[in-house]
Design a protein around this motif. Structure first.
Motif, PDB file in Angstrom:
ATOM      1  N   ALA A   4      32.532 -13.758  63.359  1.00 56.93           N
ATOM      2  CA  ALA A   4      31.082 -13.915  63.221  1.00 56.93           C
ATOM      3  C   ALA A   4      30.720 -14.888  62.104  1.00 56.93           C
ATOM      4  N   GLU A   5      31.654 -15.060  61.153  1.00 55.15           N
ATOM      5  CA  GLU A   5      31.394 -15.936  60.023  1.00 55.15           C
ATOM      6  C   GLU A   5      31.746 -17.393  60.308  1.00 55.15           C
ATOM      7  N   LEU A   6      32.376 -17.646  61.432  1.00 53.18           N
ATOM      8  CA  LEU A   6      32.799 -19.011  61.765  1.00 53.18           C
ATOM      9  C   LEU A   6      31.624 -19.836  62.276  1.00 53.18           C
ATOM     10  N   THR A   7      31.528 -21.030  61.773  1.00 49.51           N
ATOM     11  CA  THR A   7      30.514 -21.967  62.260  1.00 49.51           C
ATOM     12  C   THR A   7      31.059 -22.721  63.469  1.00 49.51           C
ATOM     13  N   PRO A   8      30.198 -23.406  64.237  1.00 51.55           N
ATOM     14  CA  PRO A   8      30.702 -24.214  65.356  1.00 51.55           C
ATOM     15  C   PRO A   8      31.760 -25.237  64.932  1.00 51.55           C
ATOM     16  N   VAL A   9      31.606 -25.789  63.730  1.00 55.61           N
ATOM     17  CA  VAL A   9      32.601 -26.754  63.256  1.00 55.61           C
ATOM     18  C   VAL A   9      33.927 -26.052  62.983  1.00 55.61           C
ATOM     19  N   TRP A  11      35.058 -23.501  64.576  1.00 55.24           N
ATOM     20  CA  TRP A  11      35.684 -23.290  65.892  1.00 55.24           C
ATOM     21  C   TRP A  11      36.369 -24.568  66.380  1.00 55.24           C
ATOM     22  N   LEU A  12      35.761 -25.702  66.077  1.00 54.34           N
ATOM     23  CA  LEU A  12      36.393 -26.968  66.461  1.00 54.34           C
ATOM     24  C   LEU A  12      37.689 -27.189  65.696  1.00 54.34           C
ATOM     25  N   VAL A  13      37.723 -26.768  64.426  1.00 50.13           N
ATOM     26  CA  VAL A  13      38.948 -26.886  63.639  1.00 50.13           C
ATOM     27  C   VAL A  13      40.057 -26.033  64.260  1.00 50.13           C
ATOM     28  N   LEU A  14      39.694 -24.789  64.650  1.00 45.78           N
ATOM     29  CA  LEU A  14      40.685 -23.919  65.300  1.00 45.78           C
ATOM     30  C   LEU A  14      41.161 -24.513  66.624  1.00 45.78           C
ATOM     31  N   LEU A  15      40.202 -25.046  67.388  1.00 47.88           N
ATOM     32  CA  LEU A  15      40.568 -25.665  68.668  1.00 47.88           C
ATOM     33  C   LEU A  15      41.513 -26.847  68.438  1.00 47.88           C
ATOM     34  N   GLN A  16      41.205 -27.650  67.431  1.00 51.79           N
ATOM     35  CA  GLN A  16      42.067 -28.797  67.130  1.00 51.79           C
ATOM     36  C   GLN A  16      43.467 -28.347  66.783  1.00 51.79           C
ATOM     37  N   HIS A  17      43.598 -27.273  66.036  1.00 56.94           N
ATOM     38  CA  HIS A  17      44.916 -26.768  65.645  1.00 56.94           C
ATOM     39  C   HIS A  17      45.712 -26.306  66.858  1.00 56.94           C
ATOM     40  N   GLU A  18      45.060 -25.562  67.776  1.00 59.45           N
ATOM     41  CA  GLU A  18      45.754 -25.056  68.963  1.00 59.45           C
ATOM     42  C   GLU A  18      46.157 -26.193  69.901  1.00 59.45           C
ATOM     43  N   LEU A  19      45.250 -27.141  70.080  1.00 61.72           N
ATOM     44  CA  LEU A  19      45.577 -28.282  70.938  1.00 61.72           C
ATOM     45  C   LEU A  19      46.714 -29.102  70.338  1.00 61.72           C
ATOM     46  N   ILE A 365      35.683 -36.945  59.442  1.00 61.55           N
ATOM     47  CA  ILE A 365      34.379 -37.401  58.948  1.00 61.55           C
ATOM     48  C   ILE A 365      33.550 -36.208  58.479  1.00 61.55           C
ATOM     49  N   ALA A 366      33.590 -35.123  59.299  1.00 67.61           N
ATOM     50  CA  ALA A 366      32.839 -33.923  58.926  1.00 67.61           C
ATOM     51  C   ALA A 366      33.336 -33.348  57.607  1.00 67.61           C
ATOM     52  N   HIS A 367      34.653 -33.389  57.379  1.00 65.25           N
ATOM     53  CA  HIS A 367      35.207 -32.885  56.117  1.00 65.25           C
ATOM     54  C   HIS A 367      34.740 -33.732  54.944  1.00 65.25           C
ATOM     55  N   GLN A 368      34.707 -35.040  55.108  1.00 74.72           N
ATOM     56  CA  GLN A 368      34.247 -35.914  54.037  1.00 74.72           C
ATOM     57  C   GLN A 368      32.779 -35.664  53.699  1.00 74.72           C
ATOM     58  N   LEU A 369      32.024 -35.252  54.688  1.00 69.59           N
ATOM     59  CA  LEU A 369      30.598 -34.959  54.474  1.00 69.59           C
ATOM     60  C   LEU A 369      30.373 -33.529  54.007  1.00 69.59           C
ATOM     61  N   GLY A 370      31.470 -32.758  53.877  1.00 72.43           N
ATOM     62  CA  GLY A 370      31.346 -31.385  53.432  1.00 72.43           C
ATOM     63  C   GLY A 370      30.895 -30.424  54.513  1.00 72.43           C
ATOM     64  N   LEU A 371      31.017 -30.824  55.767  1.00 75.29           N
ATOM     65  CA  LEU A 371      30.559 -29.986  56.878  1.00 75.29           C
ATOM     66  C   LEU A 371      31.687 -29.177  57.513  1.00 75.29           C
ATOM     67  N   ALA A 372      32.918 -29.428  57.114  1.00 72.85           N
ATOM     68  CA  ALA A 372      34.052 -28.721  57.714  1.00 72.85           C
ATOM     69  C   ALA A 372      35.150 -28.530  56.684  1.00 72.85           C
TER      70      ALA A 372
END
Length: 465
Positions: A4-9, A11-19, A365-372
């Motif tokens: 519940a604490e995970l943001t959409p970004v 979830w994308l990080v988790l998806l990237q790891h699994e892929l 890019i999202a990490h550099q912007l502090g979003l992930a």
């Protein structure tokens, strides 16, 4: 961290790891498979078991053959090239015992007309018109040509010694027919290499065929032949003994030696002959001038036509082949068939890899912007990435080497740059092939989705690179 604490970004990080894990593991499996072929090739070369002999062309070209030979060419909407193909074949192979059979359809008058004009004054040519409305399948047209051969044998009281299979756009080698004729003493099916020709107007799309065939017909097919594993016919530059075709006809219940329900009858032909105890041989020979004795042709030069052609290959070999041919009892043959049928899975892994490129870039890019959050790379994942990076470098070097050997260093360098395009074509063809296969499972009829040919290399010198 709770879901519940995970943001959409996140979830994308988790998806990237699994892929990343999925793609890395399957790339590694593919790497091990290719390295096994590379190792066998190197062992064969060092031990002298794999080599390319050289012959004196002047002593071979035009040499009489040991018995009557029939060359067959199935044709559908080939009026632009069939005449050039016929004239070049008859000039390159002047042997009186050769007879050329060209198969056309009654509802394709343009091809009939072009073939008839090319046959004028040529007693060695037979134009065979199929009564079925075209296009059926290439194998069905070839079966009609086989019946025409039988009819001539009965009428003339003779028997052909071998049948040579070609496509309507092929440019044969003058030394090929005597070479195949001599090889028939040792094998019932012989296959010459195929060399796509460079095209000035399509250095990239048609060029990727150059890279693939240069490596496959100098390494993979050579290794299969050395190991005496069953290998597929290329459908062109292939000679089969007349007796073996007769046996295949009997085994089919009299429906013909070529399976009319198959999209890739050429692939199945070689495997069937090997399965039934017939000897097969991949014939790789050079002339004293260094040129490979091979079948040459222009391959598709647009993205659409390349995808269409490869769709047929993937559907027929990887999907239909699984159903139709099953798995051989020999582990070696089973391995080779697994290699043949990996196309859809390879395309899926490649698709995931390209998705990862964009996803990883976006997350960076999202990490550099502090979003992930920064992705976590475990030691195991890092090891997989390093292994796959090394593998990519090795594969690119191999492709460049084999391409450069046949086409020169410039094409060798282009071969590396063409790898992404080759991957994209494979992905698009696999998606289309799966759709076609599902269509066939639902009762649809698969027809001859042939490649259109507009120019022949013997007369279209302006297209040559």
């Amino acid at each position: 961290m709770l879901a519940a604490e995970l943001t959409p970004v996140d979830w994308l990080v988790l998806l990237q790891h699994e892929l990343l894990l999925f793609a890395s593991l399957f790339f590694l499996l593919g790497t091990l498979d290719e390295l096994a072929i590379d190792a066998l090739y190197l062992v064969g070369r060092v031990r002298g078991r794999i080599r390319t002999p050289r012959i004196d062309r002047s002593a071979v070209e035009g040499r009489a053959i040991a018995g009557p030979a029939a060359a067959i060419i199935p044709a559908w909407h080939e009026d632009d090239v069939i005449g050039a193909t016929m004239r070049h074949l008859l000039d390159a192979w002047p042997q009186a015992q050769l007879r050329l059979y060209v198969g056309c359809y009654a509802n394709d008058p343009a091809t009939i007309g072009a073939a008839t004009r090319a046959a004028r004054g040529q007693s060695r040519v037979r134009i065979v018109v199929h009564s079925a409305r075209g296009p059926t399948t290439k194998a069905d047209c070839m079966n009609r040509l086989y019946r025409a051969i039988e009819e001539d044998e009965r009428r003339e009281g003779m028997r052909f010694r071998m049948v040579v299979i070609h496509d309507a756009e092929d440019m044969v080698d003058p030394a090929a027919l005597p070479l195949l004729d001599a090889g028939l003493a040792k094998a019932e099916m012989l296959q010459l290499p195929v060399l796509p020709m460079r095209q000035r107007r399509s250095r990239w799309v048609s060029g990727h065929y150059i890279d693939e065939f240069a490596e496959a017909h100098a390494k993979a097919m050579v290794v299969r032949d050395w190991l005496r594993a069953g290998f597929p016919s290329a459908g062109v530059g292939c000679a089969v003994s007349r007796e073996r075709l007769a046996l295949l006809d009997v085994q089919s219940g009299g429906s013909g030696p070529f399976d009319a329900s198959s999209l890739t009858e050429d692939y199945e032909l070689g495997l069937k002959i090997a399965e039934t105890g017939g000897a097969t041989k991949f014939v790789r020979v050079r002339g004293e001038d260094g040129r490979l004795i091979a079948t040459r042709a222009f391959f598709p030069r647009t993205l659409e036509t390349a995808v269409r052609q490869k769709t047929r290959w993937v559907c027929g070999i990887a999907l239909q082949g699984w159903d139709r041919m099953g798995w051989s009892g020999r582990p070696l043959d089973g391995w080779m068939r697994l290699r043949d049928r990996r196309g859809p899975l390879s395309a899926l892994v490649l698709f995931v890899a390209y998705v990862l490129v964009f996803l990883t870039g976006g997350l960076a890019i999202a990490h550099q912007l502090g979003l992930a959050r920064a992705p976590v790379v475990t030691p195991a994942t890092k090891a997989l990435l390093i292994a796959n990076a090394a593998s990519l470098g090795w594969r690119a070097a191999c492709r460049a080497l084999f391409t450069a050997r046949e086409y020169g260093p410039r094409e060798g360098m282009r071969a590396v740059l063409r790898i992404p395009l080759s991957n994209i074509i494979a992905i698009m063809a696999a998606r289309r092939a799966v759709a076609q296969y599902v269509f066939s499972l639902l009762g649809g009829t698969l027809r001859w989705d042939k490649t259109e040919h507009r120019e022949h290399p013997a007369v279209s010198q302006e297209m040559l690179a």
